[in-house]
Design an enzyme around this catalytic site. Structure first.
Site, PDB file in Angstrom:
ATOM      1  N   ARG A  44      15.971 -23.225  -8.514  1.00 23.20           N
ATOM      2  CA  ARG A  44      16.612 -23.272  -7.205  1.00 23.20           C
ATOM      3  C   ARG A  44      16.269 -24.614  -6.571  1.00 23.20           C
ATOM      4  O   ARG A  44      15.097 -24.984  -6.491  1.00 23.20           O
ATOM      5  CB  ARG A  44      16.068 -22.148  -6.337  1.00 23.20           C
ATOM      6  N   ARG A  93      13.759 -18.887  13.533  1.00 21.13           N
ATOM      7  CA  ARG A  93      14.570 -20.045  13.947  1.00 21.13           C
ATOM      8  C   ARG A  93      15.458 -19.664  15.127  1.00 21.13           C
ATOM      9  O   ARG A  93      16.013 -18.567  15.165  1.00 21.13           O
ATOM     10  CB  ARG A  93      15.446 -20.528  12.793  1.00 21.13           C
ATOM     11  N   GLU A 147      20.123 -13.725  -5.696  1.00 15.50           N
ATOM     12  CA  GLU A 147      20.182 -15.172  -5.922  1.00 15.50           C
ATOM     13  C   GLU A 147      19.599 -15.548  -7.286  1.00 15.50           C
ATOM     14  O   GLU A 147      20.100 -16.451  -7.947  1.00 15.50           O
ATOM     15  CB  GLU A 147      19.443 -15.899  -4.787  1.00 15.50           C
ATOM     16  N   ASN A 152      11.625 -20.859  -8.407  1.00 15.69           N
ATOM     17  CA  ASN A 152      11.857 -21.337  -7.043  1.00 15.69           C
ATOM     18  C   ASN A 152      10.543 -21.992  -6.599  1.00 15.69           C
ATOM     19  O   ASN A 152       9.607 -21.307  -6.194  1.00 15.69           O
ATOM     20  CB  ASN A 152      12.238 -20.155  -6.141  1.00 15.69           C
ATOM     21  N   HIS A 190      21.968 -21.158   1.662  1.00 14.41           N
ATOM     22  CA  HIS A 190      22.187 -19.822   1.073  1.00 14.41           C
ATOM     23  C   HIS A 190      23.448 -19.802   0.228  1.00 14.41           C
ATOM     24  O   HIS A 190      24.057 -18.744   0.014  1.00 14.41           O
ATOM     25  CB  HIS A 190      22.356 -18.723   2.156  1.00 14.41           C
TER      26      HIS A 190
END
Ligand code: ADP
Length: 401
Positions: free
Chosen positions: A93, A244, A387, A7, A182
């Site tokens: 990713r 956020r 993930e 990633n 996601h």
């Protein structure tokens, strides 16, 4: 086969080496401060990756960082493999696949060009993700690579769910629409749930996956396909998150920009980095800190929790309506897997939808578990996401063909 999962961010790179025969993580780590004066590799290995090997060095670019990762993996003292040739494939990713990718793909020229074409949609992540791919091509020539997109799972959404109510020319010209993120987690968790529920004889046609972490998103999944999701063109849309804001009236941007003499870019940075749990509580973006502050009587922390719970509850109601019913609700990611009180508060008052949580069963952290009562019409589950494993599984599947 052993698969390396990467990633890559702009200045850091996370990795895991997974043995696909056992699905064990045999090593993992983080290369930080790539391209800066002083960089660091933190490599973990051994049982439960509890052993640590730290190297302070300089990574002038992603290629030197990946080379250092490979060196650590084969290191005589701290390594876990004898030769990098034991790595059968690399899974990456990639944040944004736009509407070009509905699934993961083998990295070839067309794939790399499509990742480049999505730079405007993922300006911070996609260039870094591609850097990671190019670096692996350099240091591991001939090892197959796979790109796994955060957006791919959501590509089954119908236009009524992914279009924004702005003039259609912006979609036609600039591909402005909801993409969702996601996706690897939503796909992994909904797939795992379907498997589990099938075995146990539970209905699972209409699911909601609540991925609640630092970044949070919900998805509505019908027969294994995503029909709606809460994040949008960017990960800013949707529920309140760690830093956020989630949904706000877009006019808030100009309003605050004018009053505070901020640029649009700075205002959006504020919405991405200084809002959410952090901005409301004034304490932290970390749910554990906000919970502790609320317990100690901090009113702003209590408000942040109320907003967080209320916003998620509204999405559950909306998605149940969108799907014309609900069979399964799944909690996952850092908060979803660990915060029993948060789950309870989100579900409180949703009995009218057929959701009834069992307070005893709900006392669970980080393991697959049914947390609803036997008479709950909707079965509610905690299913830990993974993930990296999902990326490795796609990589194995595509490279074994
Ligand atoms: P991301 O991958 O988006 O960075 P994670 O899925 O790791 O985030 O989730 C991080 C969040 O999970 C943090 O807000 C953290 O406080 C929360 N979390 C972890 N453990 C607990 C816990 N026991 N109770 C409440 N929240 C928790």
């Amino acid at each position: 086969m052993k698969i390396l999962v990467i990633n890559a961010g702009s200045s850091s790179l996370k990795y895991q080496l997974i043995d696909m025969d056992t699905r064990d993580v045999i090593a993992k780590g983080l290369a930080e401060r790539i391209g800066m004066d002083s960089s660091r590799l933190t490599h973990r290995y051994g049982a439960d990756c509890a052993e640590k090997y730290v190297v302070d060095t300089v990574f002038k670019d992603h290629t030197s960082a990946i080379q250092m990762v490979l060196d650590a993996l084969v290191d005589a003292q701290h390594g876990v493999i004898a030769d990098t040739k034991e790595i059968g494939a690399v899974g990456h990713r990639v944040l944004h696949g736009g509407d070009k990718f509905t699934a993961s793909c083998i990295v070839d020229d067309a794939c790399k060009n499509a990742i480049r074409a999505c730079y405007p949609l993922g300006p911070l992540h996609n260039p870094a993700n591609l850097q990671g791919i190019l670096a692996c091509e350099k240091v591991m020539p001939g090892t197959p690579q796979v790109a796994v997109f955060d957006t791919a799972f959501h590509q089954t959404m119908p236009p009524k769910a992914f279009m924004y109510g702005v003039p259609k020319k912006y979609y036609d010209k600039h591909a402005v629409r909801r993409y969702g993120f996601h996706g690897t987690s939503h796909r992994y968790v909904s797939g795992r749930a379907a498997q589990l529920l099938e075995e146990k004889g539970y209905k699972h046609d209409k699911m909601i996956v609540a991925h609640l972490g630092n970044g949070s998103s919900l998805s509505a999944v019908v027969d294994g396909k995503c029909v709606d999701t809460s994040m949008g063109l960017t990960p800013l849309e949707g529920v309140l998150m760690g830093t956020r804001s989630g949904n706000v009236d877009p006019a808030v941007v100009e309003f605050i920009a004018n009053l505070e003499n901020l640029s649009v870019t700075n205002t959006l940075t504020m919405l991405n980095k200084e809002s959410g749990l952090l901005g409301i509580s004034g304490v932290s973006s970390d749910m554990r800190d906000v919970n502790a502050a609320a317990d100690a009587g901090n009113e702003n922390a209590k408000l942040a929790l109320d907003m967080w719970q209320y916003g998620i509850k509204k999405y559950i109601g909306a998605y149940a309506a969108a799907m014309g019913g609900l069979d399964t609700l799944i909690f996952t990611a850092g908060i979803g897997e660990n915060d029993a009180l948060g789950r309870w508060k989100v579900c409180e008052g949703l009995e009218f939808l057929g959701i009834k949580i069992d307070p005893e069963a709900n006392k669970v952290r980080g393991e697959e578990k049914l947390i609803s009562t036997p008479d709950s019409k909707v079965s509610v589950w905690v299913i830990p996401t993974n993930e990296e494993l999902a990326i490795a599984m796609d990589t194995l599947e595509l490279t074994s063909k």
